[in-house]
Design an enzyme around this catalytic site. Structure first.
Site, PDB file in Angstrom:
ATOM      1  N   HIS A 116      43.951  -8.356  25.988  1.00 13.75           N
ATOM      2  CA  HIS A 116      44.003  -8.966  27.314  1.00 13.75           C
ATOM      3  C   HIS A 116      43.742 -10.468  27.224  1.00 13.75           C
ATOM      4  O   HIS A 116      44.424 -11.263  27.872  1.00 13.75           O
ATOM      5  CB  HIS A 116      42.967  -8.329  28.246  1.00 13.75           C
ATOM      6  CG  HIS A 116      43.217  -6.886  28.566  1.00 13.75           C
ATOM      7  ND1 HIS A 116      42.468  -5.876  28.033  1.00 13.75           N
ATOM      8  CD2 HIS A 116      44.147  -6.294  29.367  1.00 13.75           C
ATOM      9  CE1 HIS A 116      42.903  -4.714  28.488  1.00 13.75           C
ATOM     10  NE2 HIS A 116      43.918  -4.933  29.292  1.00 13.75           N
ATOM     11  N   GLY A 163      51.751  -7.864  28.097  1.00 13.65           N
ATOM     12  CA  GLY A 163      51.841  -7.619  26.665  1.00 13.65           C
ATOM     13  C   GLY A 163      53.060  -6.804  26.290  1.00 13.65           C
ATOM     14  O   GLY A 163      53.481  -5.906  27.028  1.00 13.65           O
TER      15      GLY A 163
END
Length: 282
Positions: free
Chosen positions: A37, A149
């Site tokens: 993250h 991502g």
């Protein structure tokens, strides 16, 4: 770092930032934060004046209520990680009613068939839930750029498609998979694994690297047989699926075409924890 707990406070905060002409970078999360993250916020920091995070475990994208209950939650830990990173200016932690003011249910989307491949085959409605929460967060946060991502490559493709079809004023940026030293793709679900099982799970990344070597000289059906054989010999692991797909359409292929880009996708269940990974094939 500002901690914002409701929609009205967020609205006031965002309006002030927009009035000052600040460029906003945003990466939504479901918490259980890790370095993967933080890699999103590192990218956001390079390109924006203000970086915003959100933490919201979205109930409409879980097909299994038990999976929703088991999803790791530790909001105080997550806030501390964001503060200590120095990368994030504000985190939005909404209540369910801030996202779903009437009914906690998804809108229905047409993602041009992307939603019917891979994860969509076993998780009906999952990507409607993803689309619903991401679109609502975009409308509330009003980011210039949003970061996701590549570990969840299908999700990234679907969000790009939603933004395109809805003509939302935000640019979607994919960020490479962040891996542990042994190659295992970092995931919030990994936190449910013991350390020895995390180490054993490096076989997933090692297999993808082999696939990248094989695909130049070996047929797709043969590659699939080899991958299946690898996981047939792994204790406590079950190969849920492996496939090679066109990166644009996400449709599975049994043949390599020179003018297309392909990616290998894999899902392995390790001690009841579902791990996903993928790799672009050079």
């Amino acid at each position: 770092m500002e901690v914002i707990n409701n929609r009205k406070t967020l609205q006031d905060f965002i309006e002030r930032q927009k009035e000052m002409g600040k460029r906003i970078g945003f990466a939504p999360t479901m918490g259980a934060l890790h370095n993967g993250h933080l890699s999103l916020y590192e990218e956001a920091r390079k390109e924006n004046d203000l970086v915003v995070s959100s933490i919201f475990v979205n109930p409409t994208q879980f097909n299994n209520s038990e999976d929703l209950e088991k999803y790791p939650r530790d909001i105080n830990r997550d806030i501390l990680i964001l503060k200590n990173s120095g990368l994030v200016d504000a985190v939005y932690i909404p209540e369910v009613t801030d996202i779903y003011p009437e009914k906690t249910e998804s809108l229905h989307y047409d993602f041009d068939g992307l939603e019917n491949e891979m994860e969509g085959k076993s998780r009906p409605g999952h990507f409607d839930g993803v689309g619903t929460v991401v679109e609502e967060l975009f409308r509330q946060v009003k980011p210039d750029n949003a970061y996701f991502g590549e570990k969840d490559f299908q999700q990234l493709a679907i969000i790009k498609k939603m933004v395109e079809k809805k003509q939302l004023p935000v640019k979607i940026k994919g960020v490479p998979i962040y891996r542990a030293e042994n190659g295992l793709a970092l995931s919030s679900r990994n936190q449910r694994l013991h350390e020895d099982r995390k180490e054993a799970s490096k076989i997933i990344y090692e297999t993808l690297k082999k696939v990248n070597d094989w695909f130049r000289t070996v047929t797709v059906p043969e590659i699939k047989e080899r991958v299946t054989d690898i996981f047939d010999h792994q204790h406590g692991m079950k190969l849920e699926y492996f496939l090679i797909a066109d990166e644009e359409t996400l449709k599975e292929t049994d043949f390599f075409y020179k003018d297309r880009n392909f990616r290998a996708f894999i899902v392995v269940v390790v001690d009841g924890v579902r791990l996903i990974d993928n790799m672009h094939l050079d």
